[in-house]
Scaffold this active site. Structure first.
Site, PDB file in Angstrom:
ATOM      1  N   CYS A 120       7.567  -2.289  -3.275  1.00  0.00           N
ATOM      2  CA  CYS A 120       6.158  -2.299  -2.869  1.00  0.00           C
ATOM      3  C   CYS A 120       5.265  -2.897  -3.941  1.00  0.00           C
ATOM      4  CB  CYS A 120       5.700  -0.878  -2.527  1.00  0.00           C
ATOM      5  SG  CYS A 120       5.816   0.290  -3.902  1.00  0.00           S
ATOM      6  N   GLU A 153      18.069  11.030  -4.337  1.00  0.00           N
ATOM      7  CA  GLU A 153      16.631  11.269  -4.195  1.00  0.00           C
ATOM      8  C   GLU A 153      16.201  12.448  -5.066  1.00  0.00           C
ATOM      9  OE1 GLU A 153      12.838  11.479  -3.566  1.00  0.00           O
ATOM     10  OE2 GLU A 153      13.956   9.816  -2.671  1.00  0.00           O
ATOM     11  N   CYS A 199      -9.782  -1.366   1.717  1.00  0.00           N
ATOM     12  CA  CYS A 199      -9.537  -2.698   2.292  1.00  0.00           C
ATOM     13  C   CYS A 199     -10.110  -3.755   1.365  1.00  0.00           C
ATOM     14  CB  CYS A 199     -10.188  -2.824   3.667  1.00  0.00           C
ATOM     15  SG  CYS A 199      -9.493  -1.755   4.911  1.00  0.00           S
ATOM     16  N   GLN A 224       7.210   5.650   5.480  1.00  0.00           N
ATOM     17  CA  GLN A 224       6.358   4.460   5.502  1.00  0.00           C
ATOM     18  C   GLN A 224       5.201   4.642   6.477  1.00  0.00           C
ATOM     19  OE1 GLN A 224       6.436   1.841   3.616  1.00  0.00           O
ATOM     20  NE2 GLN A 224       8.516   1.476   2.883  1.00  0.00           N
TER      21      GLN A 224
END
Length: 462
Positions: free
Chosen positions: A416, A341, A86, A291
């Site tokens: 991302c 993929e 964090c 996710q």
């Protein structure tokens, strides 16, 4: 004019902080040199000790906040400064959202050369806590007992025992399972892996949970050492927590920090869990990407569907499709969808997910996108829409070149990483694709990360 003395490690300086770096540290300038100070915030004046000096920047360690911004808050987690997970718990949440919007705009301008792209305010969460549906924990030995937790950033030293100090980002039921698993590992006298001697059995524990179903998977990541009690332990985990429907042993002999190895053995229950997202059902295997923030994932994917602007008869390519989440969502609104993929297990899951959702207009192909897409384009594929959702490194040049050859009228890009997104958008813009709108979504509150979805329109397309 007096010559400025260059800073050196050990120097203590006072610094006015004017911004945040892409990894969440405060940034200021001292004697013309950029100084990065973790824990410092914009509009603050801080004292810091220089820890590292490079040619064009230096790094410092925060000693004292001399002048404090009103956006500074007290972190809820006592380990926030050490574990590295964090980076922004000391920054007010609304200020975080503003920062992430600014970060995206800056990357588009500085890296992509894109000055006039509309960037919408970052979409945040009403309750930005306990959102993660997956956790990776390191195993270590302390006073003869296994402890599960996070290493301090850049070390093999445990900074937080999760069974004693709950992670505020992780689903609370996962924390309960962690405590049960740690207790059982100790009752079975399992030895953790030692990173210096390269001895021991248990390296990591990964736990993931279905947001809508509540199904839980426990993955015990081990060396290849013989383990006689593995199935007995797995049965005890299931007995202790009925929501655990899958216990898997993953064997990882890689000497580096890679979490999962290539081999999975089901010890109890199923080889996967299921979840529901955007009204669809998904099978998720141990190695498959899914996710980690399900509430915000629905926000992100619905925005991608909106940007796709499908009418019902289009041919869509979903590159980097994973287990087929976006592909399945699009298939309900398109004529046909092709998913690409590289991970074999993910493709297996994607095909099963299409069947589970009665979607018969999707076809999945296993292989790298940079190989498959150019091959398909060379054979005449001309889609109406290409969706890109690449890993953090962004798209390889072969992928972007193939898109340009198709002259596809619309592209939707899910990213991302604002830096690689800006790079790729700059390339596409230079070849005639105009980024029409960028929507950042806060998938990872209290961290420096931000997800974006963008749509691009080819010039002169209807």
């Amino acid at each position: 004019m007096a010559k400025l003395t260059p800073v050196k490690p050990g120097d203590i300086i006072e610094l006015d902080v004017h911004g945040l770096g892409h990894t969440g540290e405060g940034v200021g300038r001292y004697q013309g040199l950029a100084i990065f100070v973790p824990g410092a915030l914009p509009d603050e004046r801080v004292r810091a000790v220089i820890s590292q000096v490079k040619k064009s920047y230096a790094r410092g360690k925060l000693i004292e906040v001399v002048t404090r911004t009103t956006d500074r808050i007290l972190p809820r987690c006592p380990a926030a400064a050490d574990c590295g997970g964090c980076q922004l718990q000391h920054l007010d949440y609304q200020a975080q959202l503003t920062h992430k919007t600014t970060l995206v705009k800056s990357a588009l301008t500085r890296i992509g050369g894109l000055n006039d792209v509309p960037v919408r305010p970052t979409i945040g969460m009403e309750y930005p806590w306990h959102y993660r549906n997956k956790i990776h924990l390191h195993a270590t030995q302390s006073a003869g007992r296994i402890k599960l937790g996070f290493f301090a950033e850049g070390t093999h030293q445990l900074t937080a025992d999760i069974s004693e100090q709950s992670c505020l980002l992780v689903n609370q039921e996962i924390i309960e399972v962690v405590a049960a698993v740690e207790e059982l590992l100790n009752s079975f006298k399992i030895k953790s892996y030692d990173w210096e001697s390269k001895q021991g059995l248990l390296r990591h524990v990964m736990i993931r949970r279905g947001y809508a179903t509540g199904e839980i998977m426990v993955v015990l990541v081990t060396t290849a050492e013989n383990w006689l009690t593995e199935q007995e332990l797995a049965r005890e985990i299931v007995n202790r927590h009925p929501r655990v429907v899958s216990v898997i042993r993953n064997i990882n002999t890689n000497p580096g920090r890679l979490i999962l190895g290539p081999q999975n053995q089901v010890l109890a229950g199923k080889d996967s869990i299921t979840d529901r997202l955007c009204g669809l059902k998904f099978k998720i295997s141990a190695a498959s990407f899914y996710q980690v923030n399900p509430r915000q994932t629905e926000v992100l994917y619905n925005k991608a569907l909106e940007f796709a602007n499908l009418k019902g008869d289009e041919t869509v390519v979903d590159a980097y499709c994973g287990i087929g989440t976006i592909a399945s969502l699009l298939a309900r609104h398109a004529g046909s969808v092709i998913g690409l993929e590289i991970v074999p297990d993910a493709v297996t899951d994607a095909r099963e997910n299409a069947r589970l959702n009665n979607l018969f207009n999707i076809e999945f192909f296993n292989g790298s996108v940079e190989r498959l897409l150019p091959e398909m384009v060379a054979r005449g594929l001309r889609p109406d829409l290409v969706v890109l959702d690449p890993p953090r490194k962004g798209c390889e040049k072969e992928v972007l070149e193939a898109i340009l050859k198709t002259q596809v009228p619309r592209v939707v890009y899910v990213s991302c990483d604002p830096a690689t997104l800006a790079r790729d958008l700059g390339i596409l813009a230079g070849a005639g694709y105009e980024p029409a709108e960028v929507q950042p979504v806060d998938m990872f509150p209290w961290t420096c990360h931000v997800e974006c979805v963008v749509w691009l329109k080819r010039k002169h397309s209807p």
